[in-house]
Design a protein around this motif. Structure first.
Motif, PDB file in Angstrom:
ATOM      1  N   VAL A 307      21.572  29.467 130.364  1.00 15.68           N
ATOM      2  CA  VAL A 307      22.312  29.520 131.628  1.00 15.68           C
ATOM      3  C   VAL A 307      23.751  29.962 131.386  1.00 15.68           C
ATOM      4  O   VAL A 307      24.278  30.831 132.101  1.00 15.68           O
ATOM      5  CB  VAL A 307      22.280  28.158 132.341  1.00 15.68           C
ATOM      6  CG1 VAL A 307      23.129  28.208 133.608  1.00 15.68           C
ATOM      7  CG2 VAL A 307      20.848  27.772 132.698  1.00 15.68           C
ATOM      8  N   ILE A 308      24.389  29.391 130.383  1.00 13.02           N
ATOM      9  CA  ILE A 308      25.782  29.749 130.101  1.00 13.02           C
ATOM     10  C   ILE A 308      25.887  31.229 129.739  1.00 13.02           C
ATOM     11  O   ILE A 308      26.762  31.949 130.249  1.00 13.02           O
ATOM     12  CB  ILE A 308      26.345  28.859 128.975  1.00 13.02           C
ATOM     13  CG1 ILE A 308      26.471  27.408 129.445  1.00 13.02           C
ATOM     14  CG2 ILE A 308      27.707  29.381 128.514  1.00 13.02           C
ATOM     15  CD1 ILE A 308      26.904  26.449 128.358  1.00 13.02           C
ATOM     16  N   THR A 309      24.998  31.691 128.873  1.00 11.23           N
ATOM     17  CA  THR A 309      25.022  33.111 128.494  1.00 11.23           C
ATOM     18  C   THR A 309      24.780  34.000 129.703  1.00 11.23           C
ATOM     19  O   THR A 309      25.475  35.010 129.895  1.00 11.23           O
ATOM     20  CB  THR A 309      23.958  33.384 127.422  1.00 11.23           C
ATOM     21  OG1 THR A 309      24.194  32.555 126.292  1.00 11.23           O
ATOM     22  CG2 THR A 309      23.990  34.847 126.995  1.00 11.23           C
ATOM     23  N   GLY A 310      23.803  33.640 130.533  1.00 11.83           N
ATOM     24  CA  GLY A 310      23.506  34.443 131.713  1.00 11.83           C
ATOM     25  C   GLY A 310      24.670  34.509 132.681  1.00 11.83           C
ATOM     26  O   GLY A 310      24.983  35.577 133.233  1.00 11.83           O
ATOM     27  N   LEU A 311      25.331  33.374 132.909  1.00 11.93           N
ATOM     28  CA  LEU A 311      26.483  33.356 133.816  1.00 11.93           C
ATOM     29  C   LEU A 311      27.628  34.214 133.278  1.00 11.93           C
ATOM     30  O   LEU A 311      28.258  34.965 134.032  1.00 11.93           O
ATOM     31  CB  LEU A 311      26.964  31.917 134.019  1.00 11.93           C
ATOM     32  CG  LEU A 311      26.082  31.022 134.891  1.00 11.93           C
ATOM     33  CD1 LEU A 311      26.516  29.573 134.775  1.00 11.93           C
ATOM     34  CD2 LEU A 311      26.119  31.469 136.352  1.00 11.93           C
ATOM     35  N   ALA A 399      37.556  41.688 144.741  1.00 11.17           N
ATOM     36  CA  ALA A 399      36.379  40.957 145.227  1.00 11.17           C
ATOM     37  C   ALA A 399      35.377  40.728 144.100  1.00 11.17           C
ATOM     38  O   ALA A 399      34.821  39.633 143.952  1.00 11.17           O
ATOM     39  CB  ALA A 399      35.731  41.719 146.373  1.00 11.17           C
ATOM     40  N   PHE A 400      35.136  41.765 143.281  1.00 12.82           N
ATOM     41  CA  PHE A 400      34.233  41.598 142.149  1.00 12.82           C
ATOM     42  C   PHE A 400      34.823  40.640 141.113  1.00 12.82           C
ATOM     43  O   PHE A 400      34.095  39.872 140.476  1.00 12.82           O
ATOM     44  CB  PHE A 400      33.931  42.945 141.502  1.00 12.82           C
ATOM     45  CG  PHE A 400      32.970  43.798 142.290  1.00 12.82           C
ATOM     46  CD1 PHE A 400      31.750  43.284 142.702  1.00 12.82           C
ATOM     47  CD2 PHE A 400      33.269  45.111 142.608  1.00 12.82           C
ATOM     48  CE1 PHE A 400      30.850  44.063 143.413  1.00 12.82           C
ATOM     49  CE2 PHE A 400      32.387  45.893 143.322  1.00 12.82           C
ATOM     50  CZ  PHE A 400      31.166  45.368 143.734  1.00 12.82           C
ATOM     51  N   ALA A 401      36.156  40.682 140.934  1.00 11.49           N
ATOM     52  CA  ALA A 401      36.799  39.766 139.983  1.00 11.49           C
ATOM     53  C   ALA A 401      36.645  38.314 140.439  1.00 11.49           C
ATOM     54  O   ALA A 401      36.411  37.421 139.613  1.00 11.49           O
ATOM     55  CB  ALA A 401      38.271  40.132 139.825  1.00 11.49           C
ATOM     56  N   ALA A 402      36.771  38.080 141.741  1.00 13.17           N
ATOM     57  CA  ALA A 402      36.585  36.719 142.255  1.00 13.17           C
ATOM     58  C   ALA A 402      35.172  36.224 141.986  1.00 13.17           C
ATOM     59  O   ALA A 402      34.953  35.054 141.661  1.00 13.17           O
ATOM     60  CB  ALA A 402      36.881  36.700 143.757  1.00 13.17           C
ATOM     61  N   THR A 403      34.202  37.125 142.091  1.00 15.68           N
ATOM     62  CA  THR A 403      32.816  36.765 141.782  1.00 15.68           C
ATOM     63  C   THR A 403      32.676  36.394 140.314  1.00 15.68           C
ATOM     64  O   THR A 403      32.000  35.404 139.963  1.00 15.68           O
ATOM     65  CB  THR A 403      31.886  37.938 142.121  1.00 15.68           C
ATOM     66  OG1 THR A 403      32.014  38.255 143.506  1.00 15.68           O
ATOM     67  CG2 THR A 403      30.434  37.599 141.816  1.00 15.68           C
ATOM     68  N   GLY A 404      33.316  37.155 139.434  1.00 18.08           N
ATOM     69  CA  GLY A 404      33.267  36.839 138.012  1.00 18.08           C
ATOM     70  C   GLY A 404      33.915  35.515 137.683  1.00 18.08           C
ATOM     71  O   GLY A 404      33.417  34.760 136.844  1.00 18.08           O
ATOM     72  N   VAL A 405      35.025  35.205 138.348  1.00 15.55           N
ATOM     73  CA  VAL A 405      35.695  33.920 138.127  1.00 15.55           C
ATOM     74  C   VAL A 405      34.782  32.770 138.543  1.00 15.55           C
ATOM     75  O   VAL A 405      34.694  31.739 137.859  1.00 15.55           O
ATOM     76  CB  VAL A 405      37.027  33.868 138.907  1.00 15.55           C
ATOM     77  CG1 VAL A 405      37.601  32.453 138.907  1.00 15.55           C
ATOM     78  CG2 VAL A 405      38.029  34.844 138.298  1.00 15.55           C
ATOM     79  N   LEU A 406      34.090  32.933 139.660  1.00 18.45           N
ATOM     80  CA  LEU A 406      33.187  31.879 140.136  1.00 18.45           C
ATOM     81  C   LEU A 406      32.058  31.626 139.136  1.00 18.45           C
ATOM     82  O   LEU A 406      31.740  30.466 138.831  1.00 18.45           O
ATOM     83  CB  LEU A 406      32.609  32.269 141.491  1.00 18.45           C
ATOM     84  CG  LEU A 406      31.671  31.245 142.135  1.00 18.45           C
ATOM     85  CD1 LEU A 406      32.425  29.970 142.470  1.00 18.45           C
ATOM     86  CD2 LEU A 406      31.030  31.824 143.392  1.00 18.45           C
ATOM     87  N   THR A 407      31.442  32.672 138.622  1.00 21.39           N
ATOM     88  CA  THR A 407      30.378  32.475 137.630  1.00 21.39           C
ATOM     89  C   THR A 407      30.921  31.858 136.348  1.00 21.39           C
ATOM     90  O   THR A 407      30.243  31.056 135.696  1.00 21.39           O
ATOM     91  CB  THR A 407      29.678  33.807 137.316  1.00 21.39           C
ATOM     92  OG1 THR A 407      30.641  34.749 136.835  1.00 21.39           O
ATOM     93  CG2 THR A 407      29.005  34.366 138.549  1.00 21.39           C
ATOM     94  N   GLY A 408      32.176  32.195 135.992  1.00 22.02           N
ATOM     95  CA  GLY A 408      32.794  31.586 134.821  1.00 22.02           C
ATOM     96  C   GLY A 408      33.010  30.095 135.001  1.00 22.02           C
ATOM     97  O   GLY A 408      32.809  29.307 134.070  1.00 22.02           O
TER      98      GLY A 408
END
Length: 429
Positions: A307-311, A399-408
């Motif tokens: 899960v961590i790797t996938g996120l 917007a894409f960066a915010a998505t990346g922060v959320l998954t992080g």
């Protein structure tokens, strides 16, 4: 003679070889546990359901516009299905705990079948909206109950592999469905709805007869042990982490991917609608590639590493998408983002199954897990769109960066959670 290798007996046709002996003290070769027949039935049904959903999804907005409505009204038809799934999920969980998984699964399929057939005969826009919304109720019923059946029937040692096989069936069906739907649409926009309805009726009949004994076992188990409540599940760090990753994955893979990735290809890269559609296929291809191994890895390495790797992989690719300057890089990043999704999905679903266990019902727990993904899928595109349109410095990249922060952030939650994979007998984790 000592030191001389013994000659290998030649193979003679019709003469069976003797079984090779295991050296003293060596562990016997592991036997791969098969997927139970009942779960294979559910996997086959999932493939049929996904193909049918793919039949109607591409032509649904066009069918709505045939009633002389605008783009916004046609988009509401799509959102109504997701909205009723989200709203009805708690009730679906209660029904599973009260009636058992199999009856709720079959009734849910029948509701979707009848509502889909009704869409084919809709006389105006409002009828189409109501019928499509009713389909969302049936969808959440069979989704929650299918997860419950898999939790109940999957041996703990292969939960990841089972989740991966189920996800693969859905993915392959969703890829093939739009192709078949486009061909059927030549005979009229109402035809795909009727074909989907018939397919669902067949799937519900197969599940009814093939799993006719499962509900009895469910009732005995339910009497032996009370259902797991959401309050109990939330005390488990593995379940809390699964809710976080499900929300982030819904936001990224089901929300932003469907709403913004094709739009970015068309508006920013100027690649046209063809590349916009191909980008979704590349994303699905990356997911399919990862699913070939992620389920087995989740059963051997553990749920948390996958899960961590996938996120992290999905989040990093989504951030990079906003800075891609050409189509080749853009499509490659779509594949990488899809790989991240394929890595995390089976593992997080197996983690929820680990928390519930085989001896308890967990309808409400599964419904809450599903709701976290649906909520992310609904909220993600809205907030990402607001970032692009309303902020003075807003852009697709932000917007894409915010998505990346959320998954992080979801990955950080998993990093502090427990590993839910049951330890082999005689060992501890």
């Amino acid at each position: 003679m000592a030191g001389t290798p013994r000659a290998r007996r030649p193979f003679l046709p019709g003469v069976p070889r003797l079984p090779r002996r295991t050296p003293p003290g060596a562990d016997p070769a592991p036997v791969r546990e098969p997927i139970p027949r009942e779960i294979r039935v559910l996997i086959a049904a999932a493939f049929v359901i996904a193909i049918g959903f793919g039949l109607v999804a591409p032509i649904l907005p066009q069918f709505a516009q045939s009633f002389d409505v605008g783009v916004t009204a046609s988009a509401v038809i799509v959102s109504a299905f997701a909205f009723t799934r989200l709203v009805f999920a708690p009730a679906g969980g209660r029904l599973v705990e009260r009636l058992g998984e199999r009856p709720v699964y079959i009734v849910g399929l029948l509701i979707v079948a009848l509502s889909t057939a009704a869409c084919a005969f809709a006389g105006d826009y409002w009828q189409l909206l109501v019928f499509r919304a009713l389909g969302g109720i049936g969808s959440t019923m069979f989704t929650v109950s299918a997860m419950g059946l898999i939790v109940r029937l999957a041996p703990p040692a292969i939960r990841g592999r089972v989740s991966g096989a189920y996800a693969t069936a859905f993915l392959l069906g969703s890829i093939g469905g739009p192709i078949v739907g486009g061909l059927l649409a030549r005979f009229g926009l109402r035809v795909p709805f009727l074909v989907y309805a018939v397919a669902l009726l067949i799937a519900s009949a197969v599940v009814f007869f093939q799993l006719k004994d499962t509900s009895l076992a469910d009732r005995r188990a339910a009497r032996a042990k009370p259902p797991l409540t959401v309050r109990e599940a939330v005390r488990d760090s593995g379940y809390r982490a699964s809710l976080a990753s499900s929300f982030a994955n819904g936001w990224s893979s089901f929300g932003v991917r469907m709403a913004l990735v094709p739009l970015f290809a068309d508006v920013v890269l100027g690649a046209g609608t063809e590349i916009a559609g191909i980008s979704l296929a590349f994303f699905a291809g990356g997911t399919a590639l990862a699913l070939t191994a992620s389920g087995r890895l989740a059963d051997s390495l553990g749920r948390r590493p996958l899960v961590i790797t996938g996120l992290i992989v999905n989040g990093a690719a989504m951030v990079a998408l906003g800075f891609s300057g050409n189509v080749v890089v853009f499509l490659a990043l779509c594949v990488v983002a899809g790989v991240g999704t394929g890595l995390l999905n089976p593992a997080q679903q197996a983690a929820v199954a680990d928390v519930i266990g085989n001896d308890r019902s967990g309808g409400k727990v599964l419904a809450t897990f599903q709701m976290s993904s649906d909520f992310g899928a609904i909220l993600g595109p809205v907030l990402a769109g607001l970032i692009i349109d309303q902020l003075p410095f807003g852009s697709f990249a932000l917007a894409f960066a915010a998505t990346g922060v959320l998954t992080g952030l979801a990955a950080l939650v998993w990093a502090t959670s427990r590993e839910t994979l049951p330890a082999p007998a005689g060992t501890t984790r």
